[in-house]
Motif scaffolding. Sequence first.
Motif, PDB file in Angstrom:
ATOM      1  N   GLU A 295       0.838  -1.201   0.000  1.00 64.42           N
ATOM      2  CA  GLU A 295       0.000   0.000   0.000  1.00 64.42           C
ATOM      3  C   GLU A 295       0.877   1.258   0.000  1.00 64.42           C
ATOM      4  O   GLU A 295       0.629   2.204  -0.757  1.00 64.42           O
ATOM      5  CB  GLU A 295      -0.917  -0.002   1.229  1.00 64.42           C
ATOM      6  N   GLU A 296       1.883   1.268   0.828  1.00 64.23           N
ATOM      7  CA  GLU A 296       2.771   2.425   0.901  1.00 64.23           C
ATOM      8  C   GLU A 296       3.518   2.629  -0.419  1.00 64.23           C
ATOM      9  O   GLU A 296       3.689   3.754  -0.882  1.00 64.23           O
ATOM     10  CB  GLU A 296       3.766   2.248   2.045  1.00 64.23           C
ATOM     11  N   TYR A 297       3.950   1.534  -1.024  1.00 68.02           N
ATOM     12  CA  TYR A 297       4.708   1.620  -2.273  1.00 68.02           C
ATOM     13  C   TYR A 297       3.911   2.282  -3.394  1.00 68.02           C
ATOM     14  O   TYR A 297       4.473   2.925  -4.272  1.00 68.02           O
ATOM     15  CB  TYR A 297       5.171   0.225  -2.702  1.00 68.02           C
ATOM     16  N   HIS A 298       2.594   2.166  -3.341  1.00 59.85           N
ATOM     17  CA  HIS A 298       1.742   2.779  -4.368  1.00 59.85           C
ATOM     18  C   HIS A 298       1.870   4.304  -4.376  1.00 59.85           C
ATOM     19  O   HIS A 298       1.518   4.944  -5.364  1.00 59.85           O
ATOM     20  CB  HIS A 298       0.281   2.367  -4.186  1.00 59.85           C
ATOM     21  N   GLY A 299       2.369   4.883  -3.288  1.00 61.93           N
ATOM     22  CA  GLY A 299       2.585   6.328  -3.233  1.00 61.93           C
ATOM     23  C   GLY A 299       3.905   6.764  -3.833  1.00 61.93           C
ATOM     24  O   GLY A 299       4.236   7.948  -3.826  1.00 61.93           O
ATOM     25  N   TYR A 300       4.650   5.800  -4.370  1.00 60.21           N
ATOM     26  CA  TYR A 300       5.981   6.097  -4.905  1.00 60.21           C
ATOM     27  C   TYR A 300       5.937   6.984  -6.150  1.00 60.21           C
ATOM     28  O   TYR A 300       6.870   7.719  -6.412  1.00 60.21           O
ATOM     29  CB  TYR A 300       6.711   4.788  -5.229  1.00 60.21           C
ATOM     30  N   ILE A 301       4.855   6.918  -6.896  1.00 60.24           N
ATOM     31  CA  ILE A 301       4.791   7.741  -8.101  1.00 60.24           C
ATOM     32  C   ILE A 301       3.751   8.840  -7.950  1.00 60.24           C
ATOM     33  O   ILE A 301       2.866   8.780  -7.097  1.00 60.24           O
ATOM     34  CB  ILE A 301       4.484   6.912  -9.376  1.00 60.24           C
ATOM     35  N   ASP A 302       3.868   9.826  -8.787  1.00 62.44           N
ATOM     36  CA  ASP A 302       2.900  10.915  -8.863  1.00 62.44           C
ATOM     37  C   ASP A 302       1.762  10.434  -9.763  1.00 62.44           C
ATOM     38  O   ASP A 302       1.891  10.404 -10.984  1.00 62.44           O
ATOM     39  CB  ASP A 302       3.579  12.151  -9.452  1.00 62.44           C
ATOM     40  N   TRP A 303       0.658  10.006  -9.158  1.00 60.45           N
ATOM     41  CA  TRP A 303      -0.452   9.439  -9.922  1.00 60.45           C
ATOM     42  C   TRP A 303      -1.148  10.477 -10.791  1.00 60.45           C
ATOM     43  O   TRP A 303      -1.831  10.126 -11.743  1.00 60.45           O
ATOM     44  CB  TRP A 303      -1.446   8.753  -8.994  1.00 60.45           C
TER      45      TRP A 303
ATOM     46  N   TYR B  52       0.482  12.617 -12.633  1.00 60.94           N
ATOM     47  CA  TYR B  52       1.285  12.601 -13.856  1.00 60.94           C
ATOM     48  C   TYR B  52       2.465  11.651 -13.633  1.00 60.94           C
ATOM     49  O   TYR B  52       3.552  12.063 -13.207  1.00 60.94           O
ATOM     50  CB  TYR B  52       1.763  14.013 -14.212  1.00 60.94           C
ATOM     51  N   PRO B  53       2.251  10.355 -13.881  1.00 67.28           N
ATOM     52  CA  PRO B  53       3.254   9.330 -13.565  1.00 67.28           C
ATOM     53  C   PRO B  53       4.665   9.548 -14.121  1.00 67.28           C
ATOM     54  O   PRO B  53       5.624   9.119 -13.477  1.00 67.28           O
ATOM     55  CB  PRO B  53       2.628   8.048 -14.109  1.00 67.28           C
ATOM     56  N   PRO B  54       4.853  10.215 -15.276  1.00 66.53           N
ATOM     57  CA  PRO B  54       6.236  10.417 -15.724  1.00 66.53           C
ATOM     58  C   PRO B  54       7.054  11.353 -14.825  1.00 66.53           C
ATOM     59  O   PRO B  54       8.282  11.391 -14.919  1.00 66.53           O
ATOM     60  CB  PRO B  54       6.083  11.026 -17.123  1.00 66.53           C
ATOM     61  N   ASN B  55       6.374  12.125 -13.974  1.00 61.69           N
ATOM     62  CA  ASN B  55       7.100  13.003 -13.053  1.00 61.69           C
ATOM     63  C   ASN B  55       7.999  12.186 -12.134  1.00 61.69           C
ATOM     64  O   ASN B  55       7.728  11.010 -11.870  1.00 61.69           O
ATOM     65  CB  ASN B  55       6.126  13.800 -12.177  1.00 61.69           C
ATOM     66  N   PRO B  56       9.036  12.814 -11.595  1.00 59.05           N
ATOM     67  CA  PRO B  56       9.844  12.119 -10.586  1.00 59.05           C
ATOM     68  C   PRO B  56       8.989  11.751  -9.378  1.00 59.05           C
ATOM     69  O   PRO B  56       7.955  12.365  -9.116  1.00 59.05           O
ATOM     70  CB  PRO B  56      10.895  13.163 -10.196  1.00 59.05           C
TER      71      PRO B  56
END
Length: 89
Positions: free
Chosen positions: A52-60, A62-66
């Motif tokens: 669940e925590e890992y799902h916050g790793y990307i900017d949902w 705009y996923p290409p963002n860091p």
Amino acid sequence: MAKYVLRYCFELGGTCLWSVNDNAKNKFDYPIDNDELPVSKNIVDELYALEEEYHGYIDWNYPPNPSPWTTKQKLDLKKRANMVYLKLL
């Protein structure tokens, strides 16, 4: 006795445990449902929390963002994921 080979690898939107060999695929499917593992409920809960925590790793938005995570957040998740991995051995 059957040997089960699993891969421990986080995937966005997915699980963190994957069957590698046929024995594991036949017993657990692919990917593996944490609730099907012969481990304690505490470990299963830790796996779900890490996923669940890992799902916050990307900017949902705009996923290409860091990643919005700080280096400290990345290292903290890695440390806890390694601790759970050792419990699975």
